[in-house]
Design a protein around this motif. Sequence first.
Motif, PDB file in Angstrom:
ATOM      1  N   TRP A   7       0.855  -1.182   0.000  1.00 42.50           N
ATOM      2  CA  TRP A   7       0.000   0.000   0.000  1.00 42.50           C
ATOM      3  C   TRP A   7       0.896   1.238   0.000  1.00 42.50           C
ATOM      4  O   TRP A   7       1.776   1.365   0.858  1.00 42.50           O
ATOM      5  N   LEU A   9       1.243   5.617  -0.182  1.00 40.54           N
ATOM      6  CA  LEU A   9       0.547   6.870   0.094  1.00 40.54           C
ATOM      7  C   LEU A   9       0.387   7.609  -1.230  1.00 40.54           C
ATOM      8  O   LEU A   9       1.330   8.205  -1.742  1.00 40.54           O
ATOM      9  N   LYS A  10      -0.795   7.530  -1.786  1.00 40.17           N
ATOM     10  CA  LYS A  10      -1.064   8.153  -3.082  1.00 40.17           C
ATOM     11  C   LYS A  10      -1.106   9.678  -2.960  1.00 40.17           C
ATOM     12  O   LYS A  10      -0.601  10.402  -3.825  1.00 40.17           O
ATOM     13  N   THR A  19      -9.905   6.494   1.953  1.00 39.32           N
ATOM     14  CA  THR A  19      -9.382   5.316   1.247  1.00 39.32           C
ATOM     15  C   THR A  19      -8.757   5.709  -0.084  1.00 39.32           C
ATOM     16  O   THR A  19      -7.821   5.054  -0.552  1.00 39.32           O
ATOM     17  N   ASP A  21      -6.816   8.053  -0.594  1.00 43.37           N
ATOM     18  CA  ASP A  21      -5.455   8.555  -0.361  1.00 43.37           C
ATOM     19  C   ASP A  21      -4.408   7.450  -0.500  1.00 43.37           C
ATOM     20  O   ASP A  21      -3.203   7.722  -0.455  1.00 43.37           O
ATOM     21  N   PHE A  22      -4.874   6.201  -0.636  1.00 47.52           N
ATOM     22  CA  PHE A  22      -3.967   5.048  -0.720  1.00 47.52           C
ATOM     23  C   PHE A  22      -4.093   4.378  -2.081  1.00 47.52           C
ATOM     24  O   PHE A  22      -5.118   4.479  -2.752  1.00 47.52           O
ATOM     25  N   SER A  57       3.422  10.323   8.716  1.00 44.96           N
ATOM     26  CA  SER A  57       3.341  10.254   7.249  1.00 44.96           C
ATOM     27  C   SER A  57       3.603  11.627   6.632  1.00 44.96           C
ATOM     28  O   SER A  57       4.250  11.741   5.593  1.00 44.96           O
ATOM     29  N   MET A  67       3.500   2.934   2.629  1.00 45.21           N
ATOM     30  CA  MET A  67       3.019   3.405   3.925  1.00 45.21           C
ATOM     31  C   MET A  67       3.850   2.802   5.057  1.00 45.21           C
ATOM     32  O   MET A  67       4.171   1.624   5.048  1.00 45.21           O
ATOM     33  N   TRP A  95       3.618  -1.260   4.960  1.00 47.49           N
ATOM     34  CA  TRP A  95       2.434  -2.036   4.582  1.00 47.49           C
ATOM     35  C   TRP A  95       2.765  -2.905   3.368  1.00 47.49           C
ATOM     36  O   TRP A  95       2.509  -2.535   2.222  1.00 47.49           O
ATOM     37  N   PRO A 313      -6.225   0.178   4.706  1.00 49.40           N
ATOM     38  CA  PRO A 313      -6.692   1.566   4.869  1.00 49.40           C
ATOM     39  C   PRO A 313      -7.960   1.666   5.714  1.00 49.40           C
ATOM     40  O   PRO A 313      -8.092   2.585   6.530  1.00 49.40           O
TER      41      PRO A 313
END
Length: 332
Positions: A7, A9-10, A19, A21-22, A57, A67, A95, A313
């Motif tokens: 996963w 961190l978008k 959700t 954001d991932f 983060s 993440m 993650w 998430p």
Amino acid sequence: MVTAKVWVLKKHFEGFPKTSDFDLKKIELPNLKDGGKCKLLLESVFLSVDPYMRPYSRRDMKEGDIMIGTQVARIVESKNPAFTVGAFVVARSGWRTHFISDGKDLQLLPSSWPESLPKSLALGTVGMPGLTAYFGLLEVCRMKPGETVLVNAAAGAVGSVVGQLAKIGGCKVVGCAGSDEKVAYLKKIGFDEAFNYKTVTSLDEALRKASPDGYDCFFDNVGGEFASIAINQMKKYGRIAVCGAISQYNDSVPQKGPYVQVPMIFKELRMEGFIVTRWNNRREEGLKALLKWVLEGKVKCHEQVTEGFENMPIAFIGMLKGENLGKAIVKI
């Protein structure tokens, strides 16, 4: 070659995490080599979601990074004689379902860990949250028998251990949480007084009723308005351990006062922020004590387990909303 799911961190969180954001991605891992850093292949079994991930983060991550986080992992393949296939370790690899390591960043579960004890506790009561409670009470609050200890977010991973360790230390313990179910749990595990901060008409009155003489130690996981009210009920020479500020992590606009200087001066209080890694050189001491108390039944544990890596998430967001009782864990 193994394909790992990760996963990332978008997008940096703006206000409360979403959700969207991932992003879930796949990564091809290299084959192990006798030389270099690719000596161990590990598979995550349990992953942790914790409040610290929200502020860290922003401080430590770039968009697109995997993440941050900790897991209990099983060694699947080894070219390092210090780690046998099938052994379990605690790692800080984020993650991921699978990852490669040279072993330097891994911590084997204690050799005294019984088979009957869930290995996920190495992410909670017998792990970083438990150590946070242990050193925060002993070294920052410096609690003494007969004192009164206040802890907020008391049904969480850290707070629930704080209260139980304070009872072991001969203190009166007052805790608050955000639901009647959590308050009932606190009383079940030995808190002397507990209340639902969301339903009391006055937090000031609730704190005063729970301990009319005030508080010697305050273990603060919440910050914000709660801390501003509680500080006025500290006894003279009281100690405040600032562990977290979960009430402020998701604010888009920083909260403003009231301010702490006047009560701190008149009551001659000591207020200290801390991060548990300060006591890394005493980690084994803390884990040994926590494991002993768990096995003796003096410290009870509760885990909120979410099944499935794809739900990381959701588990993280739920934890930040206070939906968990005890430690929030994701099981792969």
